[in-house]
Design an enzyme around this catalytic site. Structure first.
Site, PDB file in Angstrom:
ATOM      1  CB  CYS A   3      37.581  37.590  46.919  1.00 41.08           C
ATOM      2  SG  CYS A   3      36.710  37.468  48.474  1.00 41.08           S
ATOM      3  CB  CYS A  11      36.595  33.668  53.110  1.00 41.58           C
ATOM      4  SG  CYS A  11      35.358  32.328  52.379  1.00 41.58           S
ATOM      5  CB  CYS A  14      36.028  31.144  45.789  1.00 34.22           C
ATOM      6  SG  CYS A  14      34.289  31.621  46.112  1.00 34.22           S
ATOM      7  CB  CYS A  87      30.644  37.378  50.109  1.00 32.63           C
ATOM      8  SG  CYS A  87      30.814  36.076  48.887  1.00 32.63           S
ATOM      9  CD  GLN A 212      19.948  24.473  40.232  1.00 37.08           C
ATOM     10  OE1 GLN A 212      20.955  24.521  40.871  1.00 37.08           O
ATOM     11  NE2 GLN A 212      19.943  23.230  39.675  1.00 37.08           N
ATOM     12  CG  PHE A 241      14.981  13.056  41.952  1.00 35.75           C
ATOM     13  CD1 PHE A 241      14.935  12.843  43.121  1.00 35.75           C
ATOM     14  CD2 PHE A 241      14.933  12.335  40.932  1.00 35.75           C
ATOM     15  CE1 PHE A 241      15.366  11.133  43.529  1.00 35.75           C
ATOM     16  CE2 PHE A 241      15.201  10.823  41.361  1.00 35.75           C
ATOM     17  CZ  PHE A 241      15.330  10.298  42.547  1.00 35.75           C
ATOM     18  CD  GLU A 262      11.350  17.545  45.410  1.00 33.25           C
ATOM     19  OE1 GLU A 262      11.952  17.535  46.709  1.00 33.25           O
ATOM     20  OE2 GLU A 262      12.064  17.556  44.475  1.00 33.25           O
ATOM     21  CG  ASN A 307      17.639  18.376  38.963  1.00 31.29           C
ATOM     22  OD1 ASN A 307      18.812  18.253  38.782  1.00 31.29           O
ATOM     23  ND2 ASN A 307      16.943  19.509  39.403  1.00 31.29           N
ATOM     24  CB  CYS A 334      24.518  19.100  41.529  1.00 30.69           C
ATOM     25  SG  CYS A 334      23.675  18.056  42.795  1.00 30.69           S
TER      26      CYS A 334
END
Length: 376
Positions: A3, A11, A14, A87, A212, A241, A262, A307, A334
């Site tokens: 990158c 940046c 990451c 990017c 996602q 969810f 949801e 979720n 997550c």
């Protein structure tokens, strides 16, 4: 992944980019095992990863600079703008869109919002691409409706240049805060949802519905949940969810009764559309608060799939599930830290299976799927 933005110090999003993917997966697995160290895990499944670059289906770009020379990217902590059009997390199909949007912003007179001066109109550009047909959704996040007529007038030029833009909207976000979107969504195209398809399951993406951002790994995640559910003696399940219904739509069978909950009405509209396409009449999706829905029920199905957002499902829902004791709980998270905390509040369950999904390469974040079985 190479990158130029990272190498030039422009940046640092990451943070793990210098580590090989293999080492990243090892570190994430160690983190997850550490968080679940107090529990007995019957089976650790091999982690799932996807492409190292060009995997994102969504770009969230802060618009800065001037109306003649806009920048699409981010603001550093000191307010300095950085253009991230190049990017490498984005697929090659994004570059021509960014390149065309810059002169379009000038054509439409959409002055970039200046945070320091609290002036200007265009705050963000949000771009989403369907892996199914290459169609795109473009959202202009504006401070007000002041420039809406100008935007509409200039739009035919943009659509002629970029016919892949199937859904275009203006989102109004009037608050002087780093909030990505407001409540008001104004459609500028007849089409209002983007068609997507994972594992032959039709999915829909609408402007204010969560989806996602890593389609390859998300497809594996949904397929894995489907495989786990098919191995269980389940005839009735909840999908809490549920978002646009990704888990429920994958797991459902014609014989199964499924209720998906949801809080976002836009996401539920997507889920209902998918269920209708699949011809599954025993799927019921409702726009409600998941915790309030669940705790208001007098009985539970054999399986509850959750979720939740990063905060987890919380003690109230844990207490309810402990009391009602469904046979199985599948927890997709997550944020493994809050998941571990929630599992600690479910003492009547053992961890049968855990699998890590590297949804966010080059960062410390990951997704995890866990199967909990009621202890006899």
């Amino acid at each position: 992944m190479q990158c130029a933005l990272y190498d030039a110090g422009r940046c640092r999003s990451c943070q793990w980019i210098v580590q090989p993917i293999r080492d990243q997966l090892s570190a994430k697995t160690a983190d997850l095992k550490g968080l679940l160290a107090d529990f007995s895990v019957e089976q650790w499944c091999a982690p799932v990863s996807g492409p190292e670059q060009a995997f994102r289906n969504k770009a969230k770009m802060v618009v800065s600079g001037s109306v003649e020379k806009p920048l699409l990217g981010m603001l550093h902590r000191d307010g300095t703008p950085e253009d991230l059009s190049d990017c490498p997390l984005y697929p090659d199909t994004f570059a021509p869109v960014f390149a065309t949007l810059k002169p379009f912003i000038a054509r439409a007179g959409l002055t970039p919002y200046n945070v320091a001066r609290k002036r200007g109109e265009l705050k963000y550009i949000l771009l989403t691409e369907s892996q199914f047909d290459g169609g795109m959704m473009l959202r202009f996040v504006l401070r007000s409706e002041t420039k809406l007529a100008q935007l509409r007038a200039a739009l035919p030029w943009l659509q002629a240049q970029l016919p892949q833009l199937k859904v275009i909207t203006a989102n109004i976000q009037p608050v002087h805060m780093a909030i990505m979107e407001g409540e008001t969504e104004i459609f500028l195209t007849e089409q209002q949802a983007l068609a997507e398809r994972f594992n032959d399951v039709p999915l829909w993406i609408r402007p204010q519905s969560f989806f996602q951002t890593n389609p390859v790994v998300a497809s594996h995640l949904y397929a894995t949940a489907r495989d786990w559910v098919r191995q269980l003696p389940v005839h009735h399940m909840w999908d809490l969810f549920c978002g646009v219904g990704g888990f429920g739509l994958h797991c459902a069978t014609p014989e199964m009764t499924l209720t998906g909950i949801e809080i976002a009405p836009e996401a539920i509209a997507c889920a209902k559309q998918s269920a209708a396409e699949l011809g599954l009449t025993n799927l019921h999706f409702q726009a409600l608060d998941s915790t309030q829905f669940a705790t208001g029920q007098g009985e539970v199905p054999e399986l509850v799939l959750v979720n939740p957002p990063r905060r987890g499902i919380g003690k109230a829902l844990c207490d309810y599930l402990s009391q009602m004791a469904p046979e199985y709980i599948i927890y997709s998270s997550c944020n493994a830290q809050t998941m571990a905390k929630d599992i600690a509040n479910l003492p009547g369950y053992r961890i049968e299976r855990v699998q890590l999904f590297d949804m966010f390469p080059h960062t410390a974040h990951y997704e995890v799927l866990t199967l909990l079985t009621k202890t006899r």
